[in-house]
Design an enzyme around this catalytic site. Structure first.
Site, PDB file in Angstrom:
ATOM      1  CG  ASP A   1      -2.294   0.652   0.893  1.00 46.46           C
ATOM      2  OD1 ASP A   1      -2.270   1.688   0.210  1.00 46.46           O
ATOM      3  OD2 ASP A   1      -3.346   0.165   1.343  1.00 46.46           O
ATOM      4  CG  ASP A   2      -1.023   5.046  -0.027  1.00 45.70           C
ATOM      5  OD1 ASP A   2      -1.196   4.455  -1.117  1.00 45.70           O
ATOM      6  OD2 ASP A   2      -1.866   5.814   0.474  1.00 45.70           O
TER       7      ASP A   2
END
Length: 335
Positions: A139-140
């Protein structure tokens, strides 16, 4: 045994667990109300053994929100350095309601398909420095947050004074992100000297109707990205809601976002800047940006709506909503 994992109350700025209603599992390393904390080593490894949690998420058998690998709440003067963090059940490093946090010389690893394994998420925190680190997760890589919809608005604790520099990594989601939970406000963020490879969105500012809050004075510079699905995205329709009690009239205010000195190769789409009809994004300044496409010399043009600002030396040339600038006008204050 996940059934013996301690439960703690939801964060007040979220009103519930981030992925499930009710409480949440305590982070593997957790602190509340601490000061002068150092976590360091000679690049030894803290392994969250997240696969069991990821499988519960995939099978939809999670009773509560997964634990972070490290979370500090209401704490100050924290240093995290020279450690490898891997396979976090959920977000890796989460300073929330904290101040004076330094995270440097860390390596954060998780498989690309591991759900919600954000690297570093400063949340309603101030004076945070993230530097000289490598992050490759599902994810980020870095996401600046400040609470979720009506709960974040009521709590009203912004993130401010966030510096991110000399970070390298890869993710199927975002490289450098602001949001989407920004209801307490995010301001005065500088991200510079960032190298991104095999990334979903290189630079991503994201919010939504019902978020309220503000995103202002964000500067991202000196970014190299290679093999990206989208170079730049600034959007007001991203992220979900904790419940149906959010106020649809709570519109975020986005102003003063400068993105400059960006070079990208194999970028499928240059980007998208999509404001809100009743709350246009203003002061968007793009300068010295060159995003080269997969097949040809440039990727398709950047698209815009409900946005105003300036552009200077941007390839491919962006939308007409961003007026041509010779380093004058709206962008001059940001260069």
């Amino acid at each position: 045994d996940t059934w013996n994992w301690p439960l703690i109350a939801p964060l007040p700025s979220y009103g519930r667990g981030r992925e499930r209603p009710g409480g949440r599992y305590m982070s593997f390393i957790h602190g509340d109300g601490l000061q002068d904390v150092v976590i360091t080593g000679e690049n030894g490894t803290i392994d969250g053994q997240g696969a069991i949690w990821w499988n519960m998420w995939r099978q939809r058998t999670l009773p509560f929100t997964r634990p972070n690998l490290i979370e500090f709440m209401n704490s100050r003067s924290i240093i995290i350095s020279n450690v490898i963090f891997q396979n976090s059940p959920f977000w890796n490093i989460h300073p929330v309601y904290c101040s004076n946090v330094v995270i440097r010389y860390v390596t954060i690893l998780a498989p690309a398909d591991s759900p919600n394994t954000d690297g570093i998420d400063p949340d309603s925190s101030s004076n945070v420095c993230i530097e000289d680190s490598y992050i490759s997760t599902g994810d980020d890589l870095v996401a600046v947050k400040s609470g979720w919809d009506e709960y974040g608005i009521a709590y009203g604790h912004p993130s401010s004074g966030i510096t991110i520099r000399r970070v390298t990594g890869s993710s199927p989601f975002s490289g450098i992100a602001v949001g989407s939970e920004t209801s307490g406000g995010v301001e005065n963020v500088l991200a510079e000297h960032i190298n991104l490879y095999n990334v979903g969105v290189g630079i991503h500012v994201k919010t939504n109707i019902g978020r309220g809050g503000f995103i202002r004075n964000i500067t991202v510079s000196d970014v190299y990205m290679e093999n990206a699905r989208k170079g730049i995205k600034i959007a007001g329709d991203v992220g979900d809601h904790p419940d149906d009690k959010f106020n649809p009239n709570a519109l975020p205010v986005v102003n003063g976002i400068t993105i400059k000195d960006v070079w990208g190769t194999k970028v499928q789409q240059s980007g998208l800047i999509q404001g809100l009809k009743n709350s246009p994004f203003t002061g968007i300044c793009l300068s010295n940006i060159n995003l080269q496409g997969v097949a040809g010399p440039t990727s398709p043009p950047l698209k815009c709506s409900d946005v105003s600002g300036s552009a200077y030396q941007v390839k491919p040339w962006p939308c007409s909503e961003l007026s041509s600038s010779q380093q004058t006008g709206a962008c001059s204050n940001h260069f």
